[in-house]
Motif scaffolding. Sequence first.
Motif, PDB file in Angstrom:
ATOM      1  N   ASP A  85      -7.105  -3.977   6.446  1.00 37.86           N
ATOM      2  CA  ASP A  85      -7.024  -4.807   7.650  1.00 37.86           C
ATOM      3  C   ASP A  85      -6.466  -6.208   7.438  1.00 37.86           C
ATOM      4  OD1 ASP A  85      -8.221  -2.621   8.795  1.00 37.86           O
ATOM      5  OD2 ASP A  85     -10.177  -3.575   9.106  1.00 37.86           O
ATOM      6  N   GLN A 145       1.772   7.506  -7.163  1.00 46.72           N
ATOM      7  CA  GLN A 145       0.410   7.954  -6.836  1.00 46.72           C
ATOM      8  C   GLN A 145       0.319   9.475  -6.771  1.00 46.72           C
ATOM      9  OE1 GLN A 145      -1.609   7.769  -2.935  1.00 46.72           O
ATOM     10  NE2 GLN A 145      -2.903   6.204  -3.864  1.00 46.72           N
ATOM     11  N   TYR A 188      -9.807   5.335  10.213  1.00 47.42           N
ATOM     12  CA  TYR A 188      -9.352   3.945  10.369  1.00 47.42           C
ATOM     13  C   TYR A 188     -10.210   3.208  11.395  1.00 47.42           C
ATOM     14  CZ  TYR A 188      -5.602   5.013   7.304  1.00 47.42           C
ATOM     15  OH  TYR A 188      -4.914   5.356   6.170  1.00 47.42           O
ATOM     16  N   LYS A 206      -7.236   4.452  -6.655  1.00 46.73           N
ATOM     17  CA  LYS A 206      -7.441   3.863  -5.318  1.00 46.73           C
ATOM     18  C   LYS A 206      -8.460   4.720  -4.592  1.00 46.73           C
ATOM     19  CE  LYS A 206      -4.868   2.446  -1.150  1.00 46.73           C
ATOM     20  NZ  LYS A 206      -5.049   3.461  -0.111  1.00 46.73           N
ATOM     21  N   ASN A 257      -5.292   9.055  -6.403  1.00 51.40           N
ATOM     22  CA  ASN A 257      -5.767   8.896  -5.025  1.00 51.40           C
ATOM     23  C   ASN A 257      -7.141   9.544  -4.844  1.00 51.40           C
ATOM     24  OD1 ASN A 257      -6.298   9.644  -2.239  1.00 51.40           O
ATOM     25  ND2 ASN A 257      -4.208   9.045  -1.758  1.00 51.40           N
ATOM     26  N   PHE A 296       1.799   9.232  -1.649  1.00 52.67           N
ATOM     27  CA  PHE A 296       1.073  10.105  -2.573  1.00 52.67           C
ATOM     28  C   PHE A 296       1.839  11.415  -2.773  1.00 52.67           C
ATOM     29  CE2 PHE A 296      -2.171  12.166   0.622  1.00 52.67           C
ATOM     30  CZ  PHE A 296      -1.135  12.584   1.400  1.00 52.67           C
ATOM     31  N   GLY A 308      -0.975  -2.955   3.946  1.00 51.88           N
ATOM     32  CA  GLY A 308      -0.418  -1.709   4.454  1.00 51.88           C
ATOM     33  C   GLY A 308       0.209  -1.870   5.819  1.00 51.88           C
ATOM     34  N   ARG A 309      -0.517  -1.419   6.840  1.00 50.69           N
ATOM     35  CA  ARG A 309       0.062  -1.301   8.180  1.00 50.69           C
ATOM     36  C   ARG A 309       0.662  -2.590   8.712  1.00 50.69           C
ATOM     37  NH1 ARG A 309      -5.330   0.932  10.552  1.00 50.69           N
ATOM     38  NH2 ARG A 309      -6.013  -0.463   8.889  1.00 50.69           N
ATOM     39  N   ASN A 352      -8.303  -4.096  -0.314  1.00 53.34           N
ATOM     40  CA  ASN A 352      -7.418  -3.525   0.715  1.00 53.34           C
ATOM     41  C   ASN A 352      -8.209  -3.231   1.997  1.00 53.34           C
ATOM     42  OD1 ASN A 352      -6.351  -0.258   1.421  1.00 53.34           O
ATOM     43  ND2 ASN A 352      -5.061  -2.010   1.863  1.00 53.34           N
ATOM     44  N   ALA A 362       0.835  -1.208   0.000  1.00 48.62           N
ATOM     45  CA  ALA A 362       0.000   0.000   0.000  1.00 48.62           C
ATOM     46  C   ALA A 362       0.868   1.256   0.000  1.00 48.62           C
ATOM     47  CB  ALA A 362      -0.895  -0.003   1.237  1.00 48.62           C
ATOM     48  N   PRO A 363       0.399   2.301  -0.687  1.00 43.55           N
ATOM     49  CA  PRO A 363       1.087   3.586  -0.548  1.00 43.55           C
ATOM     50  C   PRO A 363       0.886   4.086   0.874  1.00 43.55           C
ATOM     51  CG  PRO A 363      -0.982   3.847  -1.764  1.00 43.55           C
ATOM     52  CD  PRO A 363      -0.811   2.384  -1.511  1.00 43.55           C
ATOM     53  N   MET A 364       1.958   4.504   1.535  1.00 45.62           N
ATOM     54  CA  MET A 364       1.818   5.054   2.885  1.00 45.62           C
ATOM     55  C   MET A 364       2.721   6.275   3.004  1.00 45.62           C
ATOM     56  SD  MET A 364       1.448   1.696   5.340  1.00 45.62           S
ATOM     57  CE  MET A 364       2.477   0.590   4.392  1.00 45.62           C
ATOM     58  N   SER A 365       2.074   7.425   3.100  1.00 48.57           N
ATOM     59  CA  SER A 365       2.784   8.686   3.167  1.00 48.57           C
ATOM     60  C   SER A 365       3.689   8.720   4.399  1.00 48.57           C
ATOM     61  CB  SER A 365       1.733   9.800   3.222  1.00 48.57           C
ATOM     62  OG  SER A 365       2.358  11.021   3.286  1.00 48.57           O
TER      63      SER A 365
END
Length: 332
Positions: free
Chosen positions: A207, A75, A182, A144, A102, A46, A229-230, A205, A20-23
């Motif tokens: 969890d 992104q 979230y 996304k 995005n 992004f 992602g996380r 996407n 996942a893209p994560m800033s």
Amino acid sequence: MRSAPLKIGSLEVWPPLVLAPMSGVTNRTMRALYRPFGLGLTVTEFVSSNALKYGSRRTMEMIDQHGLEKPVSTQLWGDDPQTMAHAARVVRECGADIVDINFGCPAPKVTKTNGGSACLRDPDRCEAIMRAVVAAVDCPVTMKMRLGWSEETLVYIDVARRAQNAGVAAVTLHARTARQFYKGDADWEHIARLKRAIDIPVIGNGDLDDAHVAMRRMRESGADAIMLGRATLGNPWLIAQIRDLMEGRPARPTPPAAQRLRFAVVHYRTMVDELGEARAVPQMRKHLALYLKGIPGAAVLRERIMRIDSAAEALGVIEETIASLEAPAVAA
Ligand SMILES: Cc1cc2nc3c(=O)[nH]c(=O)nc-3n(C[C@H](O)[C@H](O)[C@H](O)COP(=O)(O)O)c2cc1C
């Protein structure tokens, strides 16, 4: 059974597993470190399409994809079709294999200028942005999004159909509304509904933090790929476990704590080499906190690391912890 590759336009992505893209997290160093665990595709943090008009050094660093493993997706966010089209041309020239739009970010600093998930309040604008970006570049364009702005306005199927008609090559759905941020759980039933509603590939996407559950979610929803992602932060072994299952093998066990921390040391050193100590140390605090999850005494170690400003000192704490984990148990 082996999973099928993800097809994004003319690109074939194998395995169908996307970071996942994560800033503030998925910079090029991080993506290059995590990719060999088994990712088929990575996405940049992004990038503001407006910021690309001015091309600051930091922005240019974010979009420079030359010399990286392929494919990589860049992104973009913004609310103006022409600005987004210009930004898409710039990132394509800088080596993006895919341009991702995005429509999902719920952060006020983005939505207050009608960017990210705020675009979902105006599906006509989403469509205009997608058409402008698709027309601007010669590579696949993906999008996304979240389910909608709020529970009362679930526009994802409408926006995804517009995406398909505009020539977008694949859609990622984070199955929460923007208002949820979230909170609550991602609702994978919506991913199944989206898959039934459109013909272009769907990337599910939200969890995913266990390899077997991730595979079940993919199978039950019919998603063509999954995005993590996380749960990968401090635990890239989750990526390897899912890849095993996608290749039809049993998932490998998570390595022991000392081995996990040895990888954290490599991550730390690489960040310092590539970003310099002043930028790497604050970024690595959050990563180390996550690598320490499940390790005896983690709370105390995290607290120490939060107060440390030097890479050598932080690495010393981790090396000490590795040594204590590896020390043979002394008989009482
Ligand atoms: C720190 C952080 C930064 C994020 N930045 C972005 C971003 O730049 N672009 C984006 O589309 N989503 C972003 N997201 C959302 C993630 O891509 C993903 O959709 C979300 O975390 C749900 O997936 P997960 O449950 O696997 O983490 C971000 C999430 C986090 C936690």
